[in-house]
Design a protein around this motif. Structure first.
Motif, PDB file in Angstrom:
ATOM      1  N   VAL A  80      -0.679   0.507  -6.157  1.00 52.13           N
ATOM      2  CA  VAL A  80      -1.237  -0.411  -5.165  1.00 52.13           C
ATOM      3  C   VAL A  80      -2.247   0.331  -4.287  1.00 52.13           C
ATOM      4  N   ARG A  81      -1.893   1.553  -3.864  1.00 52.65           N
ATOM      5  CA  ARG A  81      -2.794   2.350  -3.020  1.00 52.65           C
ATOM      6  C   ARG A  81      -4.147   2.545  -3.710  1.00 52.65           C
ATOM      7  N   GLN A  82      -4.067   2.840  -5.007  1.00 57.52           N
ATOM      8  CA  GLN A  82      -5.276   3.087  -5.787  1.00 57.52           C
ATOM      9  C   GLN A  82      -6.172   1.839  -5.833  1.00 57.52           C
ATOM     10  N   VAL A  83      -5.528   0.691  -5.966  1.00 60.43           N
ATOM     11  CA  VAL A  83      -6.262  -0.567  -6.025  1.00 60.43           C
ATOM     12  C   VAL A  83      -6.900  -0.886  -4.664  1.00 60.43           C
ATOM     13  N   LEU A  84      -6.151  -0.632  -3.586  1.00 59.83           N
ATOM     14  CA  LEU A  84      -6.669  -0.957  -2.252  1.00 59.83           C
ATOM     15  C   LEU A  84      -7.828  -0.043  -1.865  1.00 59.83           C
ATOM     16  N   ASP A  85      -7.830   1.159  -2.396  1.00 59.30           N
ATOM     17  CA  ASP A  85      -8.884   2.115  -2.039  1.00 59.30           C
ATOM     18  C   ASP A  85     -10.158   1.948  -2.872  1.00 59.30           C
ATOM     19  N   ARG A  86     -10.157   1.006  -3.788  1.00 57.40           N
ATOM     20  CA  ARG A  86     -11.370   0.759  -4.589  1.00 57.40           C
ATOM     21  C   ARG A  86     -12.486   0.231  -3.701  1.00 57.40           C
ATOM     22  N   VAL A  87     -13.691   0.725  -3.912  1.00 54.29           N
ATOM     23  CA  VAL A  87     -14.848   0.124  -3.242  1.00 54.29           C
ATOM     24  C   VAL A  87     -15.896  -0.142  -4.325  1.00 54.29           C
ATOM     25  N   THR A  88     -15.866  -1.335  -4.865  1.00 55.15           N
ATOM     26  CA  THR A  88     -16.810  -1.723  -5.911  1.00 55.15           C
ATOM     27  C   THR A  88     -18.142  -2.057  -5.251  1.00 55.15           C
ATOM     28  N   GLU A  89     -19.214  -1.448  -5.728  1.00 58.44           N
ATOM     29  CA  GLU A  89     -20.527  -1.593  -5.075  1.00 58.44           C
ATOM     30  C   GLU A  89     -21.238  -2.886  -5.443  1.00 58.44           C
ATOM     31  N   GLN A  90     -20.495  -3.941  -5.460  1.00 58.96           N
ATOM     32  CA  GLN A  90     -21.091  -5.225  -5.763  1.00 58.96           C
ATOM     33  C   GLN A  90     -20.240  -6.267  -5.069  1.00 58.96           C
ATOM     34  N   ARG A  91     -20.897  -7.263  -4.523  1.00 59.17           N
ATOM     35  CA  ARG A  91     -20.139  -8.291  -3.821  1.00 59.17           C
ATOM     36  C   ARG A  91     -19.888  -9.466  -4.743  1.00 59.17           C
ATOM     37  N   TYR A  92     -18.596  -9.697  -5.049  1.00 55.53           N
ATOM     38  CA  TYR A  92     -18.215 -10.884  -5.831  1.00 55.53           C
ATOM     39  C   TYR A  92     -17.821 -12.023  -4.904  1.00 55.53           C
ATOM     40  N   TRP A  93     -17.315 -11.661  -3.713  1.00 53.85           N
ATOM     41  CA  TRP A  93     -16.819 -12.689  -2.800  1.00 53.85           C
ATOM     42  C   TRP A  93     -17.962 -13.495  -2.210  1.00 53.85           C
ATOM     43  N   ASP A  94     -17.632 -14.695  -1.797  1.00 54.51           N
ATOM     44  CA  ASP A  94     -18.594 -15.524  -1.094  1.00 54.51           C
ATOM     45  C   ASP A  94     -17.808 -16.520  -0.249  1.00 54.51           C
ATOM     46  N   GLU A  95     -18.460 -17.033   0.750  1.00 57.71           N
ATOM     47  CA  GLU A  95     -17.835 -18.062   1.583  1.00 57.71           C
ATOM     48  C   GLU A  95     -18.212 -19.429   1.012  1.00 57.71           C
ATOM     49  N   PRO A  96     -17.403 -20.450   1.227  1.00 54.99           N
ATOM     50  CA  PRO A  96     -16.142 -20.446   1.969  1.00 54.99           C
ATOM     51  C   PRO A  96     -15.019 -19.860   1.123  1.00 54.99           C
ATOM     52  N   PHE A  97     -14.031 -19.250   1.802  1.00 58.37           N
ATOM     53  CA  PHE A  97     -12.873 -18.707   1.118  1.00 58.37           C
ATOM     54  C   PHE A  97     -11.868 -19.829   0.850  1.00 58.37           C
ATOM     55  N   VAL A  98     -10.990 -19.579  -0.122  1.00 60.85           N
ATOM     56  CA  VAL A  98     -10.019 -20.600  -0.543  1.00 60.85           C
ATOM     57  C   VAL A  98      -8.641 -20.225  -0.009  1.00 60.85           C
ATOM     58  N   ARG A  99      -7.952 -21.187   0.586  1.00 61.66           N
ATOM     59  CA  ARG A  99      -6.569 -20.963   1.009  1.00 61.66           C
ATOM     60  C   ARG A  99      -5.718 -20.928  -0.257  1.00 61.66           C
ATOM     61  N   PRO A 100      -4.980 -19.830  -0.510  1.00 61.83           N
ATOM     62  CA  PRO A 100      -4.296 -19.702  -1.815  1.00 61.83           C
ATOM     63  C   PRO A 100      -3.224 -20.760  -2.080  1.00 61.83           C
TER      64      PRO A 100
END
Ligand SMILES: [Zn+2]
Length: 270
Positions: free
Chosen positions: A129-149
């Motif tokens: 989990v630590r390894q996954v959280l520390d990832r910094v992918t140099e590309q933005r996939y996210w966008d607004e608006p965000f979805v309530r899961p």
């Protein structure tokens, strides 16, 4: 005759949106609109570094004040890149202290003091989990608006100071949303699935990398329906609500991490 050397790019050519103050644990956006030739920002915040590429003159990044932040003034510093030239900029954000309530929960004994034989498994899951959280992918996939899961209301807020069977444990690093077993769990935004598993405390889990250091976590699921490496769209079903792992009943624990720090997702949920 005098020669005037103006610093280029001029900061006046940028529109920089950043809050003046945030609460401990809160997420916040940095948004920049730059002149033609603006290609990105190298940024430093709370000992983390990230490069944010600009697309069509616009760069956006989600940041957050970690739960461990001290109250007071914190610098946001970086370098703006325009036509291959760099210009430093610096801003300040005041982080405001926030008092989080206590929460006392009763769970099975092995969820508070696991059998020592389980420790290697628990440590390995933590490392993944630590390894996954520390990832910094140099590309933005996210966008607004965000979805309530899930549509359900909040049953436990972010930051609660937790006691399991009267033993102090780590604060609550996500938000719990009510949901019936089997209700669909939706991706907060577009991204790539980077980890799934059936973990000791978290139960069935999905982690999605949304780029630029934003990672979301969906745990205690009854079922996962995506696999590592898979790309997902905002709102895509990634699993079903369940009661696996350390829980007192069915719900979705939804976590939002930015640059390796858990922050309160609630301000971003509709
Ligand atoms: Zn939770």
């Amino acid at each position: 005759m005098s020669v005037l050397l103006a610093a280029y790019p001029a900061l006046a050519e940028f529109e920089i949106k950043l809050p003046a103050a945030v609460d401990v644990g809160a997420p916040f956006f940095l948004k920049m609109y730059g002149p033609e030739g603006f290609t990105g920002i190298h940024l430093r915040w709370q000992n983390k570094q990230v490069y944010v590429p600009a697309v069509d003159g616009k760069a956006a990044l989600l940041l957050g004040a970690s739960l461990e932040s001290s109250a007071g003034v914190h610098p946001v510093v970086g370098e703006l890149e325009v036509d291959g030239r760099r210009r430093t900029f610096a801003r300040e954000i005041t982080v405001q202290a926030r008092t989080f309530p206590e929460q006392r929960l009763r769970v099975a004994g092995e969820m508070v003091s696991p059998d020592p034989a389980e420790m290697p498994r628990i440590e390995e899951e933590r490392r993944q989990v630590r390894q996954v959280l520390d990832r910094v992918t140099e590309q933005r996939y996210w966008d607004e608006p965000f979805v309530r899961p899930v549509t359900g209301s909040v049953s436990s807020q972010f930051g609660l100071r937790r006691f399991f069977n009267d033993q102090p444990r780590a604060p609550h690093r996500g938000v719990d949303l009510r949901g019936a077993v089997g209700a669909p769990v939706l991706a907060f935004s577009a991204g790539q699935v980077v980890l799934t598993g059936d973990h000791y405390f978290a139960g069935k889990s999905v982690y999605i990398d949304h780029g630029l250091g934003m990672v979301t976590q969906y745990i205690h699921l009854s079922e996962t329906s995506v696999a590592p490496g898979q790309t997902v769209a905002a709102g895509q079903v990634v699993g079903k609500v369940g009661a696996t792992g350390r829980v007192t009943g069915p719900h979705l624990h939804f976590g939002l991490s930015v640059l390796g720090m858990w922050v309160d997702p609630l301000p971003l949920l509709q």
